[in-house]
Design a protein around this motif. Structure first.
Motif, PDB file in Angstrom:
ATOM      1  N   HIS A 279     -25.646 -57.843 -38.417  1.00 26.49           N
ATOM      2  CA  HIS A 279     -24.268 -58.139 -38.806  1.00 26.49           C
ATOM      3  C   HIS A 279     -24.026 -59.638 -38.796  1.00 26.49           C
ATOM      4  N   ARG A 280     -22.956 -60.047 -39.471  1.00 22.95           N
ATOM      5  CA  ARG A 280     -22.636 -61.471 -39.581  1.00 22.95           C
ATOM      6  C   ARG A 280     -22.053 -62.001 -38.269  1.00 22.95           C
ATOM      7  N   TRP A 281     -22.480 -63.221 -37.934  1.00 23.93           N
ATOM      8  CA  TRP A 281     -22.010 -63.872 -36.716  1.00 23.93           C
ATOM      9  C   TRP A 281     -21.278 -65.173 -37.054  1.00 23.93           C
TER      10      TRP A 281
ATOM     11  N   PRO B  16     -29.332 -64.195 -33.626  1.00 20.36           N
ATOM     12  CA  PRO B  16     -28.776 -63.575 -34.831  1.00 20.36           C
ATOM     13  C   PRO B  16     -28.612 -64.616 -35.928  1.00 20.36           C
ATOM     14  N   SER B  17     -28.418 -64.158 -37.130  1.00 20.75           N
ATOM     15  CA  SER B  17     -28.177 -65.060 -38.255  1.00 20.75           C
ATOM     16  C   SER B  17     -26.714 -65.511 -38.208  1.00 20.75           C
ATOM     17  N   VAL B  18     -26.514 -66.783 -37.847  1.00 21.38           N
ATOM     18  CA  VAL B  18     -25.150 -67.307 -37.724  1.00 21.38           C
ATOM     19  C   VAL B  18     -24.695 -67.793 -39.086  1.00 21.38           C
TER      20      VAL B  18
ATOM     21  N   ASN C 136     -10.075 -65.719 -35.803  1.00 20.14           N
ATOM     22  CA  ASN C 136      -9.638 -65.087 -37.039  1.00 20.14           C
ATOM     23  C   ASN C 136     -10.797 -64.514 -37.840  1.00 20.14           C
ATOM     24  N   LEU C 137     -11.959 -65.163 -37.782  1.00 20.75           N
ATOM     25  CA  LEU C 137     -13.137 -64.608 -38.443  1.00 20.75           C
ATOM     26  C   LEU C 137     -13.525 -63.272 -37.815  1.00 20.75           C
ATOM     27  N   VAL C 138     -13.394 -63.174 -36.494  1.00 21.87           N
ATOM     28  CA  VAL C 138     -13.712 -61.922 -35.801  1.00 21.87           C
ATOM     29  C   VAL C 138     -12.654 -60.863 -36.096  1.00 21.87           C
TER      30      VAL C 138
END
Length: 313
Positions: free
Chosen positions: A195-197, A222-224, A236-238
């Motif tokens: 998942h996106r981080w 993880p892929s940040v 806000n991204l979360v």
């Protein structure tokens, strides 16, 4: 050698503005009067403090040596007047404090509220940032207290830890309450790799905590997709864009209560850390900052707070 307050103000004004004209205007005196003050100071020191050229007034080596001491002496004089006013019942002044995001999200507002309730004439100036920014601000006298992670490294020559003001918090993998991983019966840290981080930049304490957590589980980072120093952007991204992140619990406590962000229930994935206050090693702590420190001690010396939200035990 004894320097009076007028000489210090004149010297620092010329340093700040780079010319006699602009400095004199700021001090509300004539340029010849300012020039005489500087000349008397140079005579007292026994050497020129400035080089005068087409670009303005530049510090000599002697001037460079005097600058930090002159700055400190002026600050101490200001702090002394604040203390005197406080004793006379005329408490005024500014609390200048810097804080990492998690402390600024909970502990610091509580302490500020208590101080201003007792001392309503005080004002507060807060800088929020990661440690490198706070350390620079402390050394440059932009702040008088810095609140951050207690680092297992030798103290610097300029910054000291206030050892009797220390408390703990914990960090977790966080996601929105609608994130797909919450639909799984049992999630693992490895599941988050798909998942996106969004995180703080590499080199900051939160990023290094996250790096250690993945390494301790034998996993790659993880892929940040997004790096930012802005806590508002990160949260806000979360909450609104489905990203995962690594945050200390106080940082997202309000969003957790609002049903926007919470920790993922992943057994064994949490990290505790110690937080503390820092000050400049030299000089006295200004009265307004000392009052804030007193309240911080009271708040953090109580029993540990129970975290809200889902369990990660």
């Amino acid at each position: 050698m004894t320097l009076d307050g007028r000489q210090l103000s004149a010297f620092l004004a010329v340093v700040t503005h780079g010319s006699l004209g602009r400095a004199a205007e700021m001090l509300h005196i004539t340029q010849p009067a300012l020039s005489r003050i500087i000349k008397r100071l140079e005579t007292q020191v026994g050497a020129p403090l400035f080089e005068r050229n087409a670009k303005g007034m530049l510090l000599t080596a002697i001037g460079q040596a005097l600058l930090p001491r002159a700055t400190l002496m002026q600050r101490e004089a200001e702090h002394a007047m604040e203390e005197i006013n406080a004793l006379r019942g005329l408490a005024k002044g500014t609390i200048k404090v810097g804080s990492i995001g998690s402390v600024a999200s909970h502990i610091l507002p509580l302490a500020v509220d208590r101080v201003l309730t007792r001392w309503p004439n005080l004002r507060v100036h807060i800088i929020e940032g990661v440690w490198d920014r706070l350390a620079e601000a402390l050394i440059r006298h932009e702040i008088d207290l810095a609140l951050g992670v207690a680092m297992p490294m030798p103290e610097s020559e300029e910054i000291a830890t206030i050892t009797d003001c220390r408390w703990e918090d914990s960090s977790y993998v966080v996601a929105s309450l609608t994130h797909p991983l919450r639909q799984q019966r049992k999630s693992t840290l490895a599941d988050t790799l798909h998942h996106r981080w969004a995180t703080m930049p590499e080199g900051t304490a939160p990023f290094e905590e996250m790096r250690h957590m993945f390494r301790s589980h034998g996993l790659p980072l993880p892929s940040v997709a997004v790096e930012t120093r802005s806590i508002v952007v990160l949260k806000n991204l979360v909450a609104n864009a489905g990203f995962l992140s690594w945050m200390s619990q106080p940082m997202y406590e309000a969003e957790s209560k609002a049903g926007l962000i919470d920790s993922l229930t992943i057994p064994g994935v949490a990290a505790s850390r110690s937080l503390t206050a820092f000050r400049r090693r030299e000089g006295i702590l200004p009265g307004p900052a000392a009052r804030l420190l007193e309240e911080l001690r009271h708040i953090t010396s109580g029993p540990p707070r129970k975290r809200s939200g889902s369990s990660v035990e």
